[in-house]
Motif scaffolding. Sequence first.
Motif, PDB file in Angstrom:
ATOM      1  N   ALA A 173     -23.080 -13.045 -24.731  1.00 31.51           N
ATOM      2  CA  ALA A 173     -21.805 -12.370 -24.500  1.00 31.51           C
ATOM      3  C   ALA A 173     -20.750 -13.360 -24.030  1.00 31.51           C
ATOM      4  O   ALA A 173     -19.590 -13.314 -24.469  1.00 31.51           O
ATOM      5  CB  ALA A 173     -21.982 -11.248 -23.480  1.00 31.51           C
ATOM      6  N   ALA A 176     -19.582 -15.377 -26.964  1.00 28.95           N
ATOM      7  CA  ALA A 176     -18.639 -14.631 -27.808  1.00 28.95           C
ATOM      8  C   ALA A 176     -17.258 -14.592 -27.166  1.00 28.95           C
ATOM      9  O   ALA A 176     -16.238 -14.779 -27.840  1.00 28.95           O
ATOM     10  CB  ALA A 176     -19.160 -13.216 -28.054  1.00 28.95           C
ATOM     11  N   HIS A 214     -15.058  -9.086 -37.746  1.00 27.63           N
ATOM     12  CA  HIS A 214     -15.977  -8.003 -37.410  1.00 27.63           C
ATOM     13  C   HIS A 214     -16.144  -6.991 -38.544  1.00 27.63           C
ATOM     14  O   HIS A 214     -16.722  -5.919 -38.331  1.00 27.63           O
ATOM     15  CB  HIS A 214     -15.485  -7.276 -36.158  1.00 27.63           C
ATOM     16  CG  HIS A 214     -15.512  -8.120 -34.917  1.00 27.63           C
ATOM     17  ND1 HIS A 214     -14.464  -8.949 -34.553  1.00 27.63           N
ATOM     18  CD2 HIS A 214     -16.462  -8.268 -33.963  1.00 27.63           C
ATOM     19  CE1 HIS A 214     -14.763  -9.555 -33.421  1.00 27.63           C
ATOM     20  NE2 HIS A 214     -15.962  -9.180 -33.045  1.00 27.63           N
ATOM     21  N   HIS A 249     -13.621  -9.725 -22.593  1.00 29.46           N
ATOM     22  CA  HIS A 249     -14.469  -9.791 -23.781  1.00 29.46           C
ATOM     23  C   HIS A 249     -15.935  -9.945 -23.392  1.00 29.46           C
ATOM     24  O   HIS A 249     -16.820  -9.291 -23.964  1.00 29.46           O
ATOM     25  CB  HIS A 249     -14.029 -10.964 -24.659  1.00 29.46           C
ATOM     26  CG  HIS A 249     -14.584 -10.926 -26.035  1.00 29.46           C
ATOM     27  ND1 HIS A 249     -13.851 -11.202 -27.165  1.00 29.46           N
ATOM     28  CD2 HIS A 249     -15.836 -10.642 -26.502  1.00 29.46           C
ATOM     29  CE1 HIS A 249     -14.598 -11.096 -28.230  1.00 29.46           C
ATOM     30  NE2 HIS A 249     -15.824 -10.754 -27.852  1.00 29.46           N
ATOM     31  N   ASP A 253     -18.941  -7.245 -24.165  1.00 30.73           N
ATOM     32  CA  ASP A 253     -20.132  -7.592 -24.945  1.00 30.73           C
ATOM     33  C   ASP A 253     -21.412  -7.451 -24.132  1.00 30.73           C
ATOM     34  O   ASP A 253     -22.463  -7.115 -24.685  1.00 30.73           O
ATOM     35  CB  ASP A 253     -19.995  -9.017 -25.491  1.00 30.73           C
ATOM     36  CG  ASP A 253     -19.155  -9.060 -26.756  1.00 30.73           C
ATOM     37  OD1 ASP A 253     -18.584  -8.013 -27.120  1.00 30.73           O
ATOM     38  OD2 ASP A 253     -19.060 -10.131 -27.386  1.00 30.73           O
TER      39      ASP A 253
END
Length: 284
Positions: A173, A176, A214, A249, A253
């Motif tokens: 996470a 990302a 995505h 973010h 995630d």
Amino acid sequence: MAQSDPNPTLTVGPFPRALARSDGYARRRLAWEIVIVLLVSVGQSAIYSVVSFVRATTRAPISQQQTQLNPSRSAEPLWDAVYQFLDIFFSLMLVALAIYLLWEPANNALRRIGLDFRRFGSDALRGIALVLLIGVPGIGVYAVGRAIGQSITVVPAPLDSSWWVIALLVLAALRAGLTEEVIFLGFLFDRLRRLGWSWTGVIVSTALLRGSYHLYQGWPSALGNVVMGLVFGWCYKRWGRVMPLVVAHTVIDIIAFVGYPLAAAWWPGIFAPPTPSPTPTGTP
């Protein structure tokens, strides 16, 4: 007579001034820099995502197809952990590359884009606010997409295979969050502004790129990420710091990677259960 600026690209804030149109060499160099960074990072993933979506539309109905989050790299848990860690490590080197290219003499790139801990308290609060603004509706977008048969079923990694799985999912996470926010916002905003792009053009183009990144999950998820890109882009322009977006973010995630298997047990009609680990087959 006033002297010309010996270093026209040097910036003192998060956002640079545009290069002169007469400086053709510098503009070409930046354009190629953007292309190369994108083709080894988020741009490459966006192309694969678009191809994956097009391929999916030519097969069975979207609602009957699956894609896996953080798929296993080996049937042997220990070696899977090693491969997963190495994958995260080398992915973060692309973030390091973007930061290195942003670095200038006497101008710390991490401070310039706001990827530091000087204001972590306010950054964290802003990030959590964005989680509530973006993350919760994002779950709804996926659920609606599944309900109307336009989202590919996302299958999470199981949480009970080994004790280190959750730690690796948290690292994934963080990877990302850093990859997308540093490259989409910190790097691309800087480079496109140097090339003279308008704020509207920069924010919209990076949001569309984020959405295509995505698209493999289906067009509802891609559209949701475009909206996320527009909001994050506006916030970065306003705050001049990428850290709140990285925090938001990463938390989103973590909730997706770790919380998804729990949601799958509660709402199996919307959230697919984790797939069991494969039988041993050696190296991936």
